[in-house]
Design a protein around this motif. Structure first.
Motif, short mmCIF file in Angstrom:
data_model
loop_
_atom_site.label_atom_id
_atom_site.label_comp_id
_atom_site.label_asym_id
_atom_site.label_seq_id
_atom_site.Cartn_x
_atom_site.Cartn_y
_atom_site.Cartn_z
N GLY A 153 0.51 -1.14 0.17
CA GLY A 153 0.26 0.01 0.04
C GLY A 153 1.02 1.44 -0.31
N ASN A 154 0.95 1.52 1.27
CA ASN A 154 2.26 3.20 1.50
C ASN A 154 3.10 3.02 0.64
N TYR A 155 4.08 1.35 0.98
CA TYR A 155 5.68 1.86 0.64
C TYR A 155 5.75 0.93 -0.69
N VAL A 156 4.46 0.91 -1.17
CA VAL A 156 4.42 -0.31 -2.62
C VAL A 156 5.66 0.13 -3.05
N VAL A 157 6.34 1.60 -3.97
CA VAL A 157 7.20 2.05 -4.55
C VAL A 157 8.98 1.75 -3.85
N ALA A 158 8.99 2.07 -2.30
CA ALA A 158 10.58 1.12 -2.53
C ALA A 158 10.21 -0.22 -2.21
N PHE A 159 9.47 -1.00 -1.87
CA PHE A 159 9.25 -2.31 -1.89
C PHE A 159 9.82 -2.71 -3.35
N GLU A 160 9.19 -2.29 -4.68
CA GLU A 160 9.31 -2.52 -5.34
C GLU A 160 10.28 -2.32 -5.79
N ALA A 161 11.31 -1.50 -5.72
CA ALA A 161 12.74 -0.43 -5.56
C ALA A 161 14.30 -1.47 -5.17
#
Length: 160
Positions: free
Chosen positions: A142-150
């Motif tokens: 949810g909130n941290y999907v961009v950091a998780f994918e990076a």
């Protein structure tokens, strides 16, 4: 003050983990030390499970007791030139034993003081989240999907 079943289980798990860690340090055979390290990792995972942190316990088993331990054993097998029983010979110097014991004592005192003077003790009575894995999944996706994918892309690039 009575000892509950939870306290007894914690004492058994911590005794098992400390015993396995001592075998890692004092074993004269490096292969036996690596196998005892796997038991130490499993003991730490059992502690996480007992504390209600199932996700961290599973990560401990998968990453440390699984992948890292296999990597260490493969490195030992590929790089070992001497006989396995002659690999972890003890150091006869008393000065290094004394320095190691004093360092360990200082670290234990420092850790105990940090826990004692922190705000951790009043928060220990709070109940953990019932669905901690679900809460972590909602945050990561949810909130941290961009950091998780990076992080996933960086780990993929590091593996290649």
């Amino acid at each position: 003050m009575s000892i509950t079943l939870n306290d007894m289980v914690f004492l058994l798990i911590s005794g098992f983990t400390i015993l396995a860690a001592l075998v890692v340090v004092v074993s004269p055979n490096i292969v036996h030390s690596a196998l005892a390290l796997i038991l130490t990792f499993l003991g730490v995972a059992m502690t996480f499970f007992q504390l209600g942190a199932g996700f961290i316990g599973l990560v401990q088993i998968l990453v440390y007791a699984g992948a890292i331990s296999v990597l260490i054993i493969f490195a030992i097998m590929l790089l070992m030139k001497a006989e396995a029983s002659q690999t972890n010979l003890p150091n006869p110097s008393r000065a290094t034993h004394l320095i190691g014991a004093l360092t360990a004592l200082g670290l234990m005192i420092g850790l105990g003081a940090a826990i004692w003077f922190s705000e951790l003790l009043p928060a220990m009575g709070q109940m953990p989240v019932a669905d901690a894995v679900g809460a972590i999944a909602e945050l990561l996706l949810g909130n941290y999907v961009v950091a998780f994918e990076a992080a996933a892309v960086l780990l993929l690039l590091a593996a290649v």
